[in-house]
Design a protein around this motif. Sequence first.
Motif, PDB file in Angstrom:
ATOM      1  N   VAL A  79       0.845  -1.205   0.000  1.00 43.81           N
ATOM      2  CA  VAL A  79       0.000   0.000   0.000  1.00 43.81           C
ATOM      3  C   VAL A  79       0.878   1.251   0.000  1.00 43.81           C
ATOM      4  CG1 VAL A  79      -1.707   1.319   1.306  1.00 43.81           C
ATOM      5  CG2 VAL A  79      -1.966  -1.157   1.047  1.00 43.81           C
ATOM      6  N   ARG A  80       1.930   1.237   0.780  1.00 46.38           N
ATOM      7  CA  ARG A  80       2.847   2.383   0.820  1.00 46.38           C
ATOM      8  C   ARG A  80       3.428   2.627  -0.577  1.00 46.38           C
ATOM      9  NH1 ARG A  80       6.338   0.734   4.846  1.00 46.38           N
ATOM     10  NH2 ARG A  80       4.879   1.486   6.415  1.00 46.38           N
ATOM     11  N   ARG A  81       3.822   1.548  -1.258  1.00 50.37           N
ATOM     12  CA  ARG A  81       4.359   1.668  -2.617  1.00 50.37           C
ATOM     13  C   ARG A  81       3.315   2.270  -3.561  1.00 50.37           C
ATOM     14  NH1 ARG A  81       3.781  -3.222  -4.591  1.00 50.37           N
ATOM     15  NH2 ARG A  81       2.188  -2.482  -5.994  1.00 50.37           N
ATOM     16  N   LYS A 116      -1.549  -0.241  15.980  1.00 49.40           N
ATOM     17  CA  LYS A 116      -1.574   1.147  16.447  1.00 49.40           C
ATOM     18  C   LYS A 116      -0.532   1.986  15.703  1.00 49.40           C
ATOM     19  CE  LYS A 116      -1.796   2.074  20.912  1.00 49.40           C
ATOM     20  NZ  LYS A 116      -1.371   2.283  22.319  1.00 49.40           N
ATOM     21  N   ALA A 117       0.656   1.426  15.531  1.00 46.32           N
ATOM     22  CA  ALA A 117       1.724   2.159  14.839  1.00 46.32           C
ATOM     23  C   ALA A 117       1.335   2.445  13.384  1.00 46.32           C
ATOM     24  CB  ALA A 117       3.027   1.372  14.892  1.00 46.32           C
ATOM     25  N   ARG A 118       0.752   1.462  12.708  1.00 45.82           N
ATOM     26  CA  ARG A 118       0.359   1.673  11.311  1.00 45.82           C
ATOM     27  C   ARG A 118      -0.781   2.681  11.202  1.00 45.82           C
ATOM     28  NH1 ARG A 118       4.318  -0.542  11.690  1.00 45.82           N
ATOM     29  NH2 ARG A 118       4.854   1.621  11.425  1.00 45.82           N
ATOM     30  N   ASN A 119      -1.743   2.625  12.138  1.00 44.30           N
ATOM     31  CA  ASN A 119      -2.821   3.627  12.136  1.00 44.30           C
ATOM     32  C   ASN A 119      -2.239   5.024  12.301  1.00 44.30           C
ATOM     33  OD1 ASN A 119      -4.956   1.862  11.798  1.00 44.30           O
ATOM     34  ND2 ASN A 119      -5.400   1.706  13.966  1.00 44.30           N
ATOM     35  N   ARG A 120      -1.339   5.155  13.242  1.00 46.23           N
ATOM     36  CA  ARG A 120      -0.733   6.469  13.479  1.00 46.23           C
ATOM     37  C   ARG A 120       0.088   6.930  12.277  1.00 46.23           C
ATOM     38  NH1 ARG A 120       0.757   6.523  19.950  1.00 46.23           N
ATOM     39  NH2 ARG A 120      -1.416   6.346  20.611  1.00 46.23           N
ATOM     40  N   GLU A 121       0.712   5.983  11.604  1.00 47.90           N
ATOM     41  CA  GLU A 121       1.506   6.316  10.412  1.00 47.90           C
ATOM     42  C   GLU A 121       0.621   6.896   9.311  1.00 47.90           C
ATOM     43  OE1 GLU A 121       3.615   3.773   6.895  1.00 47.90           O
ATOM     44  OE2 GLU A 121       4.050   3.132   8.948  1.00 47.90           O
ATOM     45  N   ILE A 122      -0.514   6.283   9.047  1.00 38.75           N
ATOM     46  CA  ILE A 122      -1.369   6.775   7.958  1.00 38.75           C
ATOM     47  C   ILE A 122      -2.019   8.101   8.347  1.00 38.75           C
ATOM     48  CG2 ILE A 122      -3.443   5.438   8.543  1.00 38.75           C
ATOM     49  CD1 ILE A 122      -2.185   6.286   5.016  1.00 38.75           C
ATOM     50  N   VAL A 123      -2.406   8.256   9.611  1.00 37.38           N
ATOM     51  CA  VAL A 123      -2.959   9.538  10.050  1.00 37.38           C
ATOM     52  C   VAL A 123      -1.892  10.628   9.920  1.00 37.38           C
ATOM     53  CG1 VAL A 123      -3.841  10.839  12.034  1.00 37.38           C
ATOM     54  CG2 VAL A 123      -4.745   8.552  11.542  1.00 37.38           C
ATOM     55  N   ALA A 124      -0.657  10.303  10.301  1.00 41.55           N
ATOM     56  CA  ALA A 124       0.431  11.282  10.189  1.00 41.55           C
ATOM     57  C   ALA A 124       0.683  11.656   8.725  1.00 41.55           C
ATOM     58  CB  ALA A 124       1.706  10.737  10.820  1.00 41.55           C
ATOM     59  N   ILE A 165      -5.256   3.417  -1.318  1.00 42.27           N
ATOM     60  CA  ILE A 165      -5.487   2.645  -0.100  1.00 42.27           C
ATOM     61  C   ILE A 165      -6.770   1.818  -0.208  1.00 42.27           C
ATOM     62  CG2 ILE A 165      -5.955   2.837   2.391  1.00 42.27           C
ATOM     63  CD1 ILE A 165      -4.311   5.501   2.262  1.00 42.27           C
ATOM     64  N   LEU A 166      -7.771   2.346  -0.877  1.00 41.11           N
ATOM     65  CA  LEU A 166      -9.079   1.685  -0.950  1.00 41.11           C
ATOM     66  C   LEU A 166      -9.025   0.384  -1.761  1.00 41.11           C
ATOM     67  CD1 LEU A 166     -11.389   4.774  -1.543  1.00 41.11           C
ATOM     68  CD2 LEU A 166     -11.238   3.371   0.533  1.00 41.11           C
ATOM     69  N   PRO A 167      -9.945  -0.547  -1.516  1.00 45.50           N
ATOM     70  CA  PRO A 167      -9.978  -1.814  -2.271  1.00 45.50           C
ATOM     71  C   PRO A 167     -10.671  -1.658  -3.628  1.00 45.50           C
ATOM     72  CG  PRO A 167     -11.661  -1.859  -0.572  1.00 45.50           C
ATOM     73  CD  PRO A 167     -10.893  -0.572  -0.393  1.00 45.50           C
ATOM     74  N   LEU A 168     -10.088  -0.839  -4.489  1.00 39.41           N
ATOM     75  CA  LEU A 168     -10.689  -0.526  -5.781  1.00 39.41           C
ATOM     76  C   LEU A 168     -10.495  -1.632  -6.822  1.00 39.41           C
ATOM     77  CD1 LEU A 168      -9.596   3.216  -6.059  1.00 39.41           C
ATOM     78  CD2 LEU A 168     -11.838   2.326  -5.385  1.00 39.41           C
ATOM     79  N   ARG A 221       0.810   4.204  -2.758  1.00 40.74           N
ATOM     80  CA  ARG A 221       0.624   5.621  -2.410  1.00 40.74           C
ATOM     81  C   ARG A 221       1.743   6.464  -3.013  1.00 40.74           C
ATOM     82  NH1 ARG A 221       1.163   5.667   3.184  1.00 40.74           N
ATOM     83  NH2 ARG A 221       1.375   7.902   3.006  1.00 40.74           N
ATOM     84  N   GLU A 222       2.970   5.966  -2.917  1.00 44.05           N
ATOM     85  CA  GLU A 222       4.104   6.702  -3.482  1.00 44.05           C
ATOM     86  C   GLU A 222       3.978   6.815  -5.000  1.00 44.05           C
ATOM     87  OE1 GLU A 222       7.419   4.465  -2.000  1.00 44.05           O
ATOM     88  OE2 GLU A 222       7.209   5.287   0.026  1.00 44.05           O
ATOM     89  N   GLU A 223       3.561   5.735  -5.652  1.00 37.89           N
ATOM     90  CA  GLU A 223       3.385   5.746  -7.104  1.00 37.89           C
ATOM     91  C   GLU A 223       2.248   6.670  -7.526  1.00 37.89           C
ATOM     92  OE1 GLU A 223       2.825   1.611  -7.999  1.00 37.89           O
ATOM     93  OE2 GLU A 223       4.967   1.164  -7.831  1.00 37.89           O
ATOM     94  N   SER A 224       1.303   6.932  -6.612  1.00 41.21           N
ATOM     95  CA  SER A 224       0.155   7.788  -6.903  1.00 41.21           C
ATOM     96  C   SER A 224       0.399   9.247  -6.531  1.00 41.21           C
ATOM     97  CB  SER A 224      -1.075   7.282  -6.136  1.00 41.21           C
ATOM     98  OG  SER A 224      -1.386   5.981  -6.522  1.00 41.21           O
ATOM     99  N   ALA A 225       1.605   9.572  -6.113  1.00 40.61           N
ATOM    100  CA  ALA A 225       1.899  10.940  -5.658  1.00 40.61           C
ATOM    101  C   ALA A 225       1.548  11.972  -6.729  1.00 40.61           C
ATOM    102  CB  ALA A 225       3.364  11.064  -5.252  1.00 40.61           C
ATOM    103  N   GLY A 226       1.746  11.638  -7.982  1.00 39.67           N
ATOM    104  CA  GLY A 226       1.438  12.567  -9.073  1.00 39.67           C
ATOM    105  C   GLY A 226      -0.054  12.782  -9.274  1.00 39.67           C
TER     106      GLY A 226
END
Length: 194
Positions: free
Chosen positions: A68-70, A119-127, A87-90, A72-77
């Motif tokens: 998912v992180r990858r 908890k760490a992953r939730n906080r990561e995405i919120v951040a 992130i969504l299950p599209l 998101r990075e690929e979707s930066a543009g």
Amino acid sequence: MPVEVDPIERMREVTEAAHALICEGGLDAVTVRALATRLDCSTTAVTHYFKDKAEILLATYRHSVARVRRRREESAGEGFVGQLEAILPLNPEQRDDWLIYIAFWSEALCSPVLKAEQKARNREIVAAVNAHLAMADILPEGTAEADRMAIARGIVASLYGIAVQAVFDPERWDAASQRDALGRALAAHIPDHR
């Protein structure tokens, strides 16, 4: 002469096999024997790298998080909305990651180690959402940090809600419906969002 096995590659193979097994049959489908069969190796080849099922599940969860992180990075543009849609299950790949998440959550309820990871992953995405809101010019000037963080949490909660509904009711929650719901959620959280 014994065949040399790259430990990083073997661990990746095990997590990908576990990923497939969870998507096909849930957590109960993940056994050392099933993984060995799927990988055409001995059970020792699996247990050499992972001490137990919880460790395999954690590695599999982290594998999905990295995918998912990858994306998101690929979707930066594609801007903020594009990164959220990553992130969504599209599509089937993204849906599979949500199957892993939901399976992981059930185990995380009873495991302090897995709960801490969640908890760490939730906080990561919120951040990450909060950081984007801080950098982008989409909130009214002077929005307080606490308000921006509340907006980020609301957006992430909306994402999770949309995703869970889409996993359990894909006929009603196709990609277009998910995008529409995301747009409505963003409009509710961000003034003047289009």
